[in-house]
Design an enzyme around this catalytic site. Structure first.
Site, PDB file in Angstrom:
ATOM      1  N   LYS A  49      15.681  14.136  70.058  1.00  0.00           N
ATOM      2  CA  LYS A  49      14.763  13.461  70.983  1.00  0.00           C
ATOM      3  C   LYS A  49      13.578  12.874  70.219  1.00  0.00           C
ATOM      4  CE  LYS A  49      11.733  16.097  73.330  1.00  0.00           C
ATOM      5  NZ  LYS A  49      10.315  15.755  73.160  1.00  0.00           N
ATOM      6  N   ASN A  50      13.007  13.659  69.303  1.00  0.00           N
ATOM      7  CA  ASN A  50      11.765  13.230  68.656  1.00  0.00           C
ATOM      8  C   ASN A  50      11.989  12.248  67.514  1.00  0.00           C
ATOM      9  OD1 ASN A  50      10.477  14.720  70.517  1.00  0.00           O
ATOM     10  ND2 ASN A  50       9.906  16.407  69.146  1.00  0.00           N
ATOM     11  N   ARG A 119       3.809  11.760  76.720  1.00  0.00           N
ATOM     12  CA  ARG A 119       2.805  11.390  75.711  1.00  0.00           C
ATOM     13  C   ARG A 119       3.411  10.516  74.624  1.00  0.00           C
ATOM     14  NH1 ARG A 119      -1.252  13.590  74.628  1.00  0.00           N
ATOM     15  NH2 ARG A 119      -0.882  13.388  72.402  1.00  0.00           N
ATOM     16  N   CYS A 143      -2.414  17.746  78.295  1.00  0.00           N
ATOM     17  CA  CYS A 143      -1.014  18.175  78.383  1.00  0.00           C
ATOM     18  C   CYS A 143      -1.061  19.700  78.470  1.00  0.00           C
ATOM     19  CB  CYS A 143      -0.317  17.666  77.121  1.00  0.00           C
ATOM     20  SG  CYS A 143       1.100  18.636  76.638  1.00  0.00           S
ATOM     21  N   ARG A 148      -4.390  17.401  72.776  1.00  0.00           N
ATOM     22  CA  ARG A 148      -3.516  16.407  72.122  1.00  0.00           C
ATOM     23  C   ARG A 148      -4.117  14.997  72.162  1.00  0.00           C
ATOM     24  NH1 ARG A 148       2.569  17.434  73.907  1.00  0.00           N
ATOM     25  NH2 ARG A 148       2.979  16.264  72.014  1.00  0.00           N
ATOM     26  N   PRO A 149      -5.306  14.832  71.613  1.00  0.00           N
ATOM     27  CA  PRO A 149      -5.913  13.497  71.557  1.00  0.00           C
ATOM     28  C   PRO A 149      -5.118  12.568  70.634  1.00  0.00           C
ATOM     29  CG  PRO A 149      -7.158  15.033  70.237  1.00  0.00           C
ATOM     30  CD  PRO A 149      -6.115  15.839  70.949  1.00  0.00           C
ATOM     31  N   VAL A 150      -5.462  11.302  70.677  1.00  0.00           N
ATOM     32  CA  VAL A 150      -4.767  10.309  69.834  1.00  0.00           C
ATOM     33  C   VAL A 150      -5.784   9.596  68.929  1.00  0.00           C
ATOM     34  CG1 VAL A 150      -2.767   9.921  71.321  1.00  0.00           C
ATOM     35  CG2 VAL A 150      -4.897   8.641  71.746  1.00  0.00           C
ATOM     36  N   ASP A 151      -6.857  10.297  68.596  1.00  0.00           N
ATOM     37  CA  ASP A 151      -7.909   9.680  67.787  1.00  0.00           C
ATOM     38  C   ASP A 151      -7.422   9.223  66.419  1.00  0.00           C
ATOM     39  OD1 ASP A 151      -7.846  12.668  67.759  1.00  0.00           O
ATOM     40  OD2 ASP A 151      -9.043  12.353  65.963  1.00  0.00           O
ATOM     41  N   ASP A 335       7.615  23.905  67.629  1.00  0.00           N
ATOM     42  CA  ASP A 335       8.546  23.723  68.751  1.00  0.00           C
ATOM     43  C   ASP A 335       9.578  24.830  68.837  1.00  0.00           C
ATOM     44  OD1 ASP A 335       8.706  20.077  68.598  1.00  0.00           O
ATOM     45  OD2 ASP A 335       7.194  21.480  69.311  1.00  0.00           O
ATOM     46  N   ILE A 357      -0.813  24.940  65.468  1.00  0.00           N
ATOM     47  CA  ILE A 357      -0.794  23.499  65.751  1.00  0.00           C
ATOM     48  C   ILE A 357      -1.474  23.164  67.070  1.00  0.00           C
ATOM     49  CG2 ILE A 357       0.692  21.472  66.082  1.00  0.00           C
ATOM     50  CD1 ILE A 357       0.931  22.493  63.268  1.00  0.00           C
ATOM     51  N   ARG A 427      13.629  17.543  80.108  1.00  0.00           N
ATOM     52  CA  ARG A 427      13.009  16.518  79.265  1.00  0.00           C
ATOM     53  C   ARG A 427      13.568  16.565  77.849  1.00  0.00           C
ATOM     54  NH1 ARG A 427       6.688  16.115  79.545  1.00  0.00           N
ATOM     55  NH2 ARG A 427       7.332  14.638  77.958  1.00  0.00           N
TER      56      ARG A 427
HETATM   57  C1  EPZ Z   1       5.060  15.735  67.971  1.00  0.00           C
HETATM   58  O1  EPZ Z   1       4.004  15.644  68.895  1.00  0.00           O
HETATM   59  C2  EPZ Z   1       6.276  16.191  68.763  1.00  0.00           C
HETATM   60  N1  EPZ Z   1       6.584  15.168  69.774  1.00  0.00           N
HETATM   61  C3  EPZ Z   1       5.989  17.534  69.421  1.00  0.00           C
HETATM   62  O2  EPZ Z   1       7.161  17.946  70.087  1.00  0.00           O
HETATM   63  C4  EPZ Z   1       5.652  18.545  68.329  1.00  0.00           C
HETATM   64  O3  EPZ Z   1       5.329  19.779  68.937  1.00  0.00           O
HETATM   65  C5  EPZ Z   1       4.473  18.031  67.500  1.00  0.00           C
HETATM   66  O4  EPZ Z   1       4.778  16.728  66.964  1.00  0.00           O
HETATM   67  C6  EPZ Z   1       4.144  18.951  66.331  1.00  0.00           C
HETATM   68  O5  EPZ Z   1       5.273  19.079  65.514  1.00  0.00           O
HETATM   69  C7  EPZ Z   1       7.215  14.036  69.390  1.00  0.00           C
HETATM   70  O6  EPZ Z   1       7.533  13.841  68.226  1.00  0.00           O
HETATM   71  C8  EPZ Z   1       7.520  13.045  70.476  1.00  0.00           C
HETATM   72  P1  EPZ Z   1       0.918  15.882  66.488  1.00  0.00           P
HETATM   73  P2  EPZ Z   1       2.638  14.919  68.459  1.00  0.00           P
HETATM   74  O7  EPZ Z   1       0.268  14.548  66.608  1.00  0.00           O
HETATM   75  O8  EPZ Z   1       2.924  13.871  67.468  1.00  0.00           O
HETATM   76  C9  EPZ Z   1      -3.663  17.069  66.885  1.00  0.00           C
HETATM   77  C10 EPZ Z   1       8.431  18.695  71.878  1.00  0.00           C
HETATM   78  O9  EPZ Z   1       8.502  19.845  72.288  1.00  0.00           O
HETATM   79  N2  EPZ Z   1      -3.899  15.616  66.905  1.00  0.00           N
HETATM   80  O10 EPZ Z   1       1.698  16.187  65.259  1.00  0.00           O
HETATM   81  O11 EPZ Z   1       1.917  14.552  69.709  1.00  0.00           O
HETATM   82  C11 EPZ Z   1      -2.861  17.532  68.103  1.00  0.00           C
HETATM   83  O12 EPZ Z   1      -3.741  17.797  69.177  1.00  0.00           O
HETATM   84  C12 EPZ Z   1       7.098  18.099  71.498  1.00  0.00           C
HETATM   85  O13 EPZ Z   1       9.423  17.944  71.676  1.00  0.00           O
HETATM   86  C13 EPZ Z   1      -5.210  15.155  67.020  1.00  0.00           C
HETATM   87  O14 EPZ Z   1      -6.158  15.930  67.112  1.00  0.00           O
HETATM   88  O15 EPZ Z   1       1.874  16.092  67.740  1.00  0.00           O
HETATM   89  C14 EPZ Z   1      -2.184  18.777  67.599  1.00  0.00           C
HETATM   90  O16 EPZ Z   1      -3.084  19.859  67.691  1.00  0.00           O
HETATM   91  C15 EPZ Z   1       5.980  18.965  72.001  1.00  0.00           C
HETATM   92  N3  EPZ Z   1      -5.425  13.808  67.034  1.00  0.00           N
HETATM   93  C16 EPZ Z   1      -1.922  18.467  66.126  1.00  0.00           C
HETATM   94  O17 EPZ Z   1      -2.820  17.397  65.784  1.00  0.00           O
HETATM   95  C17 EPZ Z   1      -4.400  12.901  66.921  1.00  0.00           C
HETATM   96  O18 EPZ Z   1      -4.664  11.686  66.919  1.00  0.00           O
HETATM   97  C18 EPZ Z   1      -0.492  17.993  65.826  1.00  0.00           C
HETATM   98  O19 EPZ Z   1      -0.186  17.006  66.773  1.00  0.00           O
HETATM   99  C19 EPZ Z   1      -3.079  13.396  66.800  1.00  0.00           C
HETATM  100  C20 EPZ Z   1      -2.852  14.756  66.791  1.00  0.00           C
END
Ligand code: EPZ
Length: 447
Positions: A49-50, A119, A143, A148-151, A335, A357, A427
């Site tokens: 999926k990812n 997201r 969420c 999970r911000p996107v900054d 995960d 994480i 999902r």
């Molecule tokens: C991906 O999410 C996966 N989703 C998640 O899988 C997975 O848990 C996660 O990576 C960690 O491995 C997809 O690939 C679609 P991150 P993502 O950005 O990219 C912080 C599932 O179960 N962060 O690696 O959203 C964030 O809050 C899902 O399939 C910021 O602060 O995760 C988190 O604490 C759940 N600012 C950490 O970094 C940002 O701009 C890692 O998040 C981006 C992230």
């Protein structure tokens, strides 16, 4: 080239049979599980999926045709297809084959209604800005498992030359042609790395992403982008170098196996070993992408045999509780944290599970306690004291991987467990109850 990649004319232009409708979040489907049976048999693993989600978004980078094989049939994939179609992108699905073509895009907007349900919709941001110079993408909002911000996505795109302002809950991005640069993300972010890597493919000049995510799904996306004509080096390491090109073309790509689905089935099989000889073979898998999980399963007492594209697990005793600490790849994946907590819940001894994480990824603890698990939370560590048996109860899924944890717990609880709100499960897992039943699990979907 495997046959499944040989697209006949018929496949490309046949009206795709109705896609699996993304389950209605109000659907009251439940899973009814009778625990106590050791799982035995063989099941295929679906595509990741990812990996599929960013790969489908990557089609926005070209007006060529992207043919993607081994796409899992999941609610999140249906949501991404709906999001792309809303932009005028052609998305045709036939089983696990999907053809995407963004040669007549009519909108560069990702609406809140869709983004709030998934997201990963944010993955259209980089490609839209890179190809069209503009995008209006809803902020995902919170969420269940954390803010999970996107900054970092925004920071990276601004470094590439985009201007992004927040307007009524939307990120409004504008950019002349993006310009390659050096980006160091504040933390490892999987979709952040993917968004920025996609945007950099069409930037002018070279981009270096430092502190990049090393997840196999990032590598799979990079392989697909390379097939489309991108020039990427270092995917899979924490330093990715992208040489921008003028345009990308269509390509064919087969999505990698889902390592988290693989891990989930392995843990389910190992947990049921407490009731007799569990013996499960997973086909079409990529065991080399989940070493940390295999190591922990061996530590719990499972016997594992990893082949080139399969992995077999055997277990005929109660597992040992194991301790783990989640971290970015190649360390133990967040995960898989909830699934291992279900294993520890019936394990011998004490397991300390530390989540580094996400700040709120222990929601399954309260539900596991309803099944009789002894878990105490100390900050970001759950201390699990294994018990000889769990007892079935009504429980509620709160997020995707928590749902998987409750299904595993139900398979080892005595009596009947009812898992509610399993639209979370749908999902990320395609008809999981059918495959678990094929392995002997007493599990069925009830309305
Ligand atoms: C991906 O999410 C996966 N989703 C998640 O899988 C997975 O848990 C996660 O990576 C960690 O491995 C997809 O690939 C679609 P991150 P993502 O950005 O990219 C912080 C599932 O179960 N962060 O690696 O959203 C964030 O809050 C899902 O399939 C910021 O602060 O995760 C988190 O604490 C759940 N600012 C950490 O970094 C940002 O701009 C890692 O998040 C981006 C992230």
């Amino acid at each position: 080239m495997p046959d499944s990649l040989r697209f006949t004319e018929a496949v490309r232009f046949r009206r795709p049979p109705g896609e699996r409708p993304s389950p209605d979040p109000l659907s009251m489907d439940k899973l009814k599980i009778e625990g106590g049976v050791p799982l035995r048999g063989e099941v295929p693993v679906a595509g990741a999926k990812n990996a599929a989600l960013p790969i489908l978004a990557a089609a926005l980078l070209t007006d060529g045709e992207l043919q993607v094989a081994n796409v899992p049939q999941l609610a999140d994939i249906a949501t991404m297809a709906k999001l792309l179609r809303g932009m005028g992108v052609r998305v045709e699905r036939s089983g696990t084959d999907v053809v995407v073509r963004a040669d007549a895009v009519t909108s560069t907007e990702a609406p809140y209604e869709l983004v709030k349900t998934m997201r990963a919709s944010v993955l259209v941001l980089g490609p839209l800005v890179a190809r069209f110079g503009r995008a209006r993408v809803s902020l995902p909002g919170g969420c269940a498992i954390g803010a999970r911000p996107v900054d970092q996505h925004i920071k990276g795109l601004e470094l590439l030359g985009a201007t992004i302002r927040i307007d009524h809950g939307y990120m409004v991005a504008e950019a002349p042609r993006l310009k390659g640069t050096r980006i160091v993300t504040d933390m490892v972010t999987v979709t952040g790395t993917e968004n920025l890597m996609m945007a950099a493919c069409l930037a002018n000049g070279e981009t270096v992403i430092e502190n990049a995510a090393r997840e196999p799904e990032v590598v799979d996306l990079a392989n697909c982008l390379t097939a489309m004509g991108a020039r990427i080096k270092g995917a899979g390491t924490d330093r990715i170098v992208i040489e921008g090109v003028q345009r990308l073309g269509g390509a064919r790509h087969r999505v990698m196996p889902d390592r988290i689905e693989t891990g989930t089935f392995l843990v389910a099989a190992a947990a049921t070993g407490a009731f007799g000889a569990a013996d499960v073979l997973l086909r079409d898998a990529a065991p080399q992408t989940l070493d940390a999980v295999l190591d922990k399963l061996r530590e719990a007492g499972a016997v594992l045999e990893a082949g080139a594209n399969s992995v077999r697990v055997r277990m005929d005793k109660r597992p040992r509780a194991v301790s783990l600490r989640t971290a970015p790849y190649p360390a133990f994946p967040t995960d898989m944290q909830a699934q291992f907590m279900a294993l520890d819940a019936i394990g011998e001894g004490v397991g300390r599970i530390t989540e580094t994480i996400f700040e709120n990824r222990f929601m399954h603890v309260l539900e596991l306690q309803r099944l009789g698990a002894h878990v105490a939370i100390e900050g970001n560590t759950a201390v699990v004291q294994g018990v000889p048996a769990l007892s079935g109860a009504k429980v509620m899924a709160t997020d995707l991987r928590a749902s998987a944890s409750l299904v595993i717990a139900g398979l080892v609880a005595s009596g009947e467990t009812i898992v509610d709100r399993i639209y979370h499960l749908d999902r990320g897992y395609d008809r999981v109850e059918q495959r678990l039943a094929a392995l002997g699990g007493r599990i069925e979907r009830v309305k």
